[in-house]
Design a protein around this motif. Structure first.
Motif, PDB file in Angstrom:
ATOM      1  N   UNK A 267       0.816  -1.225   0.000  1.00 39.14           N
ATOM      2  CA  UNK A 267       0.000   0.000   0.000  1.00 39.14           C
ATOM      3  C   UNK A 267       0.845   1.268   0.000  1.00 39.14           C
ATOM      4  N   UNK A 268       2.056   1.158   0.552  1.00 40.25           N
ATOM      5  CA  UNK A 268       2.914   2.351   0.625  1.00 40.25           C
ATOM      6  C   UNK A 268       3.641   2.518  -0.716  1.00 40.25           C
ATOM      7  N   UNK A 269       3.226   3.487  -1.483  1.00 38.29           N
ATOM      8  CA  UNK A 269       3.862   3.674  -2.807  1.00 38.29           C
ATOM      9  C   UNK A 269       5.256   4.269  -2.663  1.00 38.29           C
ATOM     10  N   UNK A 270       5.377   5.205  -1.707  1.00 39.20           N
ATOM     11  CA  UNK A 270       6.674   5.847  -1.457  1.00 39.20           C
ATOM     12  C   UNK A 270       6.717   6.242   0.004  1.00 39.20           C
ATOM     13  N   UNK A 296       2.404  -9.092  -6.288  1.00 42.04           N
ATOM     14  CA  UNK A 296       0.937  -9.184  -6.386  1.00 42.04           C
ATOM     15  C   UNK A 296       0.401  -7.937  -7.083  1.00 42.04           C
ATOM     16  N   UNK A 297      -0.711  -8.108  -7.790  1.00 40.58           N
ATOM     17  CA  UNK A 297      -1.286  -6.957  -8.502  1.00 40.58           C
ATOM     18  C   UNK A 297      -2.109  -6.116  -7.528  1.00 40.58           C
ATOM     19  N   UNK A 298      -2.318  -4.810  -7.849  1.00 42.10           N
ATOM     20  CA  UNK A 298      -3.149  -3.973  -6.976  1.00 42.10           C
ATOM     21  C   UNK A 298      -4.552  -4.567  -6.789  1.00 42.10           C
ATOM     22  N   UNK A 299      -5.116  -5.155  -7.840  1.00 42.79           N
ATOM     23  CA  UNK A 299      -6.468  -5.721  -7.722  1.00 42.79           C
ATOM     24  C   UNK A 299      -6.470  -6.895  -6.743  1.00 42.79           C
ATOM     25  N   UNK A 302      -6.177  -5.532  -3.247  1.00 43.94           N
ATOM     26  CA  UNK A 302      -7.445  -4.907  -2.843  1.00 43.94           C
ATOM     27  C   UNK A 302      -8.411  -5.985  -2.349  1.00 43.94           C
ATOM     28  N   UNK A 303      -8.451  -7.098  -3.075  1.00 44.65           N
ATOM     29  CA  UNK A 303      -9.343  -8.195  -2.676  1.00 44.65           C
ATOM     30  C   UNK A 303      -8.881  -8.815  -1.356  1.00 44.65           C
ATOM     31  N   UNK A 304      -7.582  -8.952  -1.187  1.00 46.64           N
ATOM     32  CA  UNK A 304      -7.037  -9.502   0.061  1.00 46.64           C
ATOM     33  C   UNK A 304      -7.395  -8.576   1.229  1.00 46.64           C
TER      34      UNK A 304
END
Ligand SMILES: NC(=O)c1ccc[n+]([C@@H]2O[C@H](COP(=O)([O-])OP(=O)(O)OC[C@H]3O[C@@H](n4cnc5c(N)ncnc54)[C@H](OP(=O)(O)O)[C@@H]3O)[C@@H](O)[C@H]2O)c1
Length: 319
Positions: A267-270, A296-299, A302-304
């Motif tokens: 979740x932390x992009x930077x 892992x992909x963002x989608x 998000x589901x996790x």
């Protein structure tokens, strides 16, 4: 010197040094520092109060000969207890608890209670900075933070003047604050250039998500695993098994704390994600999870996250 602007564009895993000199004896702390650094960790979070005032000295000793390859953040505003009390607590923590394990919590509480929250004054900022520079055996601190301040403290002209002057002299490279009031998180994070960095605890509520999304200051996040302990996920191996069955790409995750850390890194992009790590396996695993966090992909993540949230039983203010 490492370019601090990298903290705005890349994610970093930082070693939290709050236990060094306290529950982690100096020898353990030195091994953790060396292991983390050898495996690529360059960010180290310390404070005047950590380890009853000993953590900065331990980090400073380690930094000799490699200072320019390290980013060291320290804080002022909470003072360690006086020496006799500190020695008593340390002695107690290391010896009494072996005989009476139940005493551990009492001793830890006594230690925490002995830390005194100082007023944020220009004098306190100035004298704490000088002590930190001496303890860290360095000419400069990369990030100097008000320790658990209120937003009003950061706005005070007299404190800002001291910090800006220290910056002009090269004693600090940037300054910011750690959060003492959750309600102001977003305001603090988007107040750059006033605050160049803001440190705050991990969460999964909307405030946390919005704050990360709108940050102009460098975000520095801590206590993912403390969050886990109060999340209602303790002992829920079934939740991990179900998630891994639905997302086979996450086969390398071994425990729920690891899954939460992985989500936090993703979740932390930077910015910086801090972790206190003294056990060798935790250092290895966290560095591995951190380097793999874009697998892992963002989608998928998000589901996790949705699945985890539905399994959590958090206090209302944490949801
Ligand atoms: N106001 C503030 O600015 C503030 C407040 C709190 C914390 N902090 C900073 O943030 C740092 C981290 O915060 P924290 O100490 O609250 O919490 P944390 O890093 O979330 O949790 C640390 C605990 O988790 C364990 N651990 C680490 N990796 C693990 C893994 N993969 N699986 C299972 N357990 C694992 C560690 O054990 P081992 O030690 O055995 O490896 C340690 O007991 C602190 O050291 C400090 O630098 C700042």
């Amino acid at each position: 010197m490492i370019d601090l602007n990298l903290l705005r564009t890349q994610r970093f895993l930082g070693l939290g040094c709050s236990t060094f000199g306290g529950s982690a004896a100096t020898g353990v702390a030195k091994i953790s520092l060396a292991k983390a650094f050898d495996q690529g960790i360059v960010y180290f979070d310390v404070a005047r109060s950590y380890g009853y005032g000993q953590a900065e000295g331990i980090v400073g000793q380690f930094a000799q000969g490699k200072r320019d390859k390290m980013i060291i953040a320290s804080k002022f505003g909470i003072s360690p207890p006086p020496i006799p009390f500190k020695s008593l607590v340390l002695w107690g923590m290391r010896n009494i608890r072996k005989a009476l394990p139940a005493s551990r919590q009492t001793l830890a509480k006594a230690g925490v209670n002995a830390l005194t929250k100082t007023q944020f004054t220009p004098q306190a900022a100035q004298s704490s900075l000088q002590t930190s520079l001496r303890e860290l055996k360095t000419d400069y601190i990369d990030l100097f933070l008000l320790h658990e301040s209120y937003y009003a403290d950061c706005l005070r002209d007299d404190i800002r003047e001291v910090l800006e002057r220290a910056k002009e002299k090269g004693q600090i490279r940037a300054w910011g604050a750690t959060l003492g009031e959750r309600g102001c998180l977003q305001r603090q994070l988007s107040s750059s250039p006033l605050l160049e960095a803001v440190q705050f605890p991990f969460g999964q509520d909307t405030t946390y998500a919005q704050a990360l999304g709108s940050a102009t200051a460098i975000p520095i996040v801590y206590s993912v695993l403390n969050y886990y302990k109060s999340s209602g996920l303790l002992g829920r191996g079934d939740v991990l098994a179900e998630i891994k069955a639905d997302f086979p790409g996450l086969h390398f995750i071994n425990t729920l704390p690891e899954l939460l850390l992985y989500l936090a890194f993703h979740q932390l992009q930077a910015g910086v994600m801090l972790s206190s790590m003294t056990t060798a396996n935790n250092i290895d695993r966290n560095i591995f999870l951190f380097t793999e966090c874009t697998r892992a992909s963002p989608a998928e993540m998000q589901a996790v996250q949705t699945r985890l949230k539905s399994a959590m039983h958090l206090a209302p203010e944490m949801v």
